[in-house]
Design a protein around this motif. Structure first.
Motif, PDB file in Angstrom:
ATOM      1  N   GLU A 196       0.839  -1.193   0.000  1.00  0.00           N
ATOM      2  CA  GLU A 196       0.000   0.000   0.000  1.00  0.00           C
ATOM      3  C   GLU A 196       0.879   1.251   0.000  1.00  0.00           C
ATOM      4  O   GLU A 196       1.931   1.271   0.655  1.00  0.00           O
ATOM      5  CB  GLU A 196      -0.906   0.022   1.222  1.00  0.00           C
ATOM      6  CG  GLU A 196      -1.978  -1.060   1.228  1.00  0.00           C
ATOM      7  CD  GLU A 196      -3.035  -0.816   0.166  1.00  0.00           C
ATOM      8  OE1 GLU A 196      -3.337   0.368  -0.089  1.00  0.00           O
ATOM      9  OE2 GLU A 196      -3.542  -1.795  -0.409  1.00  0.00           O
ATOM     10  N   GLU A 199       0.749   6.532   3.877  1.00  0.00           N
ATOM     11  CA  GLU A 199       0.039   7.795   4.063  1.00  0.00           C
ATOM     12  C   GLU A 199       1.042   8.950   4.004  1.00  0.00           C
ATOM     13  O   GLU A 199       2.141   8.856   4.539  1.00  0.00           O
ATOM     14  CB  GLU A 199      -0.673   7.798   5.410  1.00  0.00           C
ATOM     15  CG  GLU A 199      -1.579   8.998   5.609  1.00  0.00           C
ATOM     16  CD  GLU A 199      -2.393   8.911   6.891  1.00  0.00           C
ATOM     17  OE1 GLU A 199      -3.000   9.922   7.273  1.00  0.00           O
ATOM     18  OE2 GLU A 199      -2.407   7.817   7.505  1.00  0.00           O
ATOM     19  N   ASP A 406      -7.397  11.000  -5.540  1.00  0.00           N
ATOM     20  CA  ASP A 406      -8.330  11.637  -4.608  1.00  0.00           C
ATOM     21  C   ASP A 406      -9.074  12.834  -5.192  1.00  0.00           C
ATOM     22  O   ASP A 406      -9.661  13.613  -4.456  1.00  0.00           O
ATOM     23  CB  ASP A 406      -7.591  12.070  -3.335  1.00  0.00           C
ATOM     24  CG  ASP A 406      -6.461  13.042  -3.623  1.00  0.00           C
ATOM     25  OD1 ASP A 406      -6.223  13.348  -4.813  1.00  0.00           O
ATOM     26  OD2 ASP A 406      -5.823  13.509  -2.662  1.00  0.00           O
TER      27      ASP A 406
END
Length: 586
Positions: A196, A199, A406
């Protein structure tokens, strides 16, 4: 031919004569005097506020001053009637020949009608977009891009020498984050498992091609290097790739900048231009060591509770003084931004316009103060804030884009609805108001879709000339021929309404350019198109008003002159906004 400008001068001349005759004081400030269309068209062709705005300075009753002006204006052969309305407004009705001359001017120079010498060739710098080079353009960037480009087009049409500029934010922490994100994609391109996206890094698929490019150029060599070695290489390659992507995205909207200015270039070589700036400010006693109170009710990333180097922003209209150095000795964003605007001034720009997102509103006063300081009050900065865009489809919010991670990209919007619809609708609301952009509605072929309605008016104008060519084979309906048409034939209320609106175009251009508000042009075009469509529909019921009359070539020529002028104004206005003017629509 700007009849409003002509009569502003006429009113000023009348005031001068009254002063020479000692009927009013001399030296009155006429800068607030305007000549404009009356609110109610039935009151006349022009209206002026001269008596209202000058009465106090002249120490006269507004109506008394208005009566003096009326007596002077009534002697003008171009005027048929002058009346005082309310407390002192003056309404002027023109000889119809004056409006006919305006229409002839629009016929003869259809492409140039409305162009102004207002700017007198003065240089103006319009900086817009200036998005961080960390990914593709999104729909929020789209509004600022279109607004800035249309404003540049408007100022050019109004006689200014415009430079379109993009400030590349390539010196902050965000480009290091970009580089680390691209490095992950580089590892992925080499077959490494990356899992992943952590962040804080950029997750969009748009970085995969950058990783593949790095793998092709460097093979596996970067894997063995410490971050301190690979980071500058990857950062440079990533910034270049992102700027290529941004230029490509902007080109889809037909937006091209004259100058791309690198923030990093300001800091090269012992601090570069930023260090020089601080030395200049020190020499002028515009910086000092001091402490700042914490911001009230809002977060300020530049605030630190310590003694630090502060710029005397309050001396130039800001609310507090501003820091130039961080605690680690590096420059604040503000310091770089001052150096950047100082560069603009040194390049000859005393008029600067920055187009920012509304979230930067708190930054406006400090930058305006900085521009005043570095230019010794010789330059002005106007900051235009663009509010957010709510992207909808049939009234429902649009889902985010996989490609970007996003947000919805600019290119996705343009691919779906087209460049023209995107540009026009981004301008069909004032920049500081939130815009609802409905992907379904902007492609509707109806009056409720402004871009369609305006373009359809232009296409209808073109169709009128095709019909005229079929009705009168071989006839000369060129501008030179139409200039000779008997325009007194155009006496219907709907026809005169269009003539009045065409006459207003030069004034709309100058007012919009002065206010830096290109949306005024979009609103004007919609109203003009509406008036034309109304006349078109009226002709269905009243054959004598049809543009092409098979038994009356003289009336046909007069109405073709009207259509020719209208078509030229529509084309010019759309060109300012960067929207095409089609001759046919499906």
């Amino acid at each position: 031919m700007n009849i409003f400008g002509l009569f502003e001068k006429r009113v000023a001349d009348a005031l001068g004569r009254l002063a020479e005759g000692a009927k009013i004081p001399s030296g009155l400030d006429v800068s607030r005097v305007v000549v404009e269309p009356p609110r109610d068209p039935s009151h006349g062709d022009l209206a002026t506020n001269a008596a209202m705005v000058l009465a106090k300075e002249a120490r006269m009753n507004p109506r008394a001053l208005a009566e003096l002006l009326v007596a002077d204006l009534q002697g003008d052969p171009r005027v048929t009637k002058v009346e005082i309305a309310g407390p002192g407004f003056i309404n002027i009705r023109l000889n119809p020949q004056v409006l006919h001359e305006v229409l002839r001017a629009a016929v003869v120079d259809a492409n140039g009608f409305g162009r102004s010498s207002q700017g007198a060739g003065a240089p103006v710098n319009v900086e817009y977009v200036s998005a961080n080079p960390t990914g593709p353009m999104h729909v929020g960037h789209c509004r600022g891009a279109v607004f800035g480009d249309a404003l540049a087009g408007l100022l050019d049409f109004a006689g200014y020498k415009v430079t379109r500029e993009y400030y590349i934010n390539d010196a902050g922490a965000q480009v290091d984050v970009l580089a680390r994100s691209a490095y992950l994609r580089y590892k992925e391109a080499l077959g490494e498992a990356i899992g992943e996206i952590p962040e804080g890094l950029y997750p969009g698929d748009y970085l995969k091609p950058v990783g593949e490019m790095l793998a092709k150029q460097h093979g596996r060599s970067l894997l063995d290097k410490p971050e301190a070695e690979w980071l500058p290489l990857v950062r440079e390659a990533s910034i270049n790739a992102m700027m290529d992507m941004i230029r490509s995205d902007l080109a889809v909207l037909n937006i091209h900048h004259d100058v791309f200015f690198s923030e990093r270039s300001l800091q090269q070589g012992n601090g570069g231009e930023v260090a020089k700036l601080i030395d200049v400010l020190k020499a002028r006693a515009l910086v000092y060591m001091g402490r700042l109170p914490p911001p009230k009710g809002q977060k300020d990333e530049d605030w630190e509770d310590r003694e630090q180097l502060l710029f005397r922003a309050t001396a130039f209209g800001d609310e507090v003084d501003r820091p130039l150095l961080k605690s680690d000795g590096s420059y604040t964003y503000f310091a770089s931004d001052i150096a950047y605007h100082r560069s603009k001034f040194e390049r000859g720009f005393t008029s600067m316009i920055d187009v920012w997102g509304a979230d930067h509103g708190g930054y406006v006063k400090r930058m305006q103060a900085a521009v005043k300081a570095v230019s010794d009050n010789q330059a002005d900065l106007d900051v235009k804030l663009c509010q957010m865009v709510k992207l909808l489809r049939g009234g429902e919010p649009v889902k985010m884009s996989k490609r970007s991670g996003d947000f919805v990209t600019l290119r996705e919007v343009v691919d779906e609805v087209g460049r023209d619809a995107t540009r026009f609708m981004m301008l069909f609301r004032k920049n500081d108001a939130t815009l609802d952009f409905d992907l379904a509605k902007v492609v509707e072929q109806s009056k409720d879709n402004p871009v369609f309605y305006v373009q359809y008016a232009h296409a209808r104008c073109a169709s009128v000339f095709r019909q005229a060519g079929e009705a009168y084979p071989g006839a000369d309906f060129s501008a030179a021929q139409l200039e000779r048409a008997d325009l007194s034939i155009l006496g219907d209320e709907a026809e005169m309404d269009i003539i009045h609106r065409i006459a207003q175009f030069p004034r709309v251009i100058e007012a919009a350019a002065e206010a830096h508000e290109p949306h005024r042009v979009a609103f004007y075009l919609y109203d003009l198109a509406s008036a034309f469509h109304s006349l078109w529909n009226k002709g269905k019921d009243l054959p004598q008003l049809r543009f092409v009359n098979l038994t009356d070539k003289e009336s046909t020529q007069a109405r073709l002159a009207l259509v020719h002028a209208l078509k030229g104004v529509l084309a010019s206005g759309l060109a300012i906004l960067g929207v095409t003017a089609p001759d046919e629509m499906r």
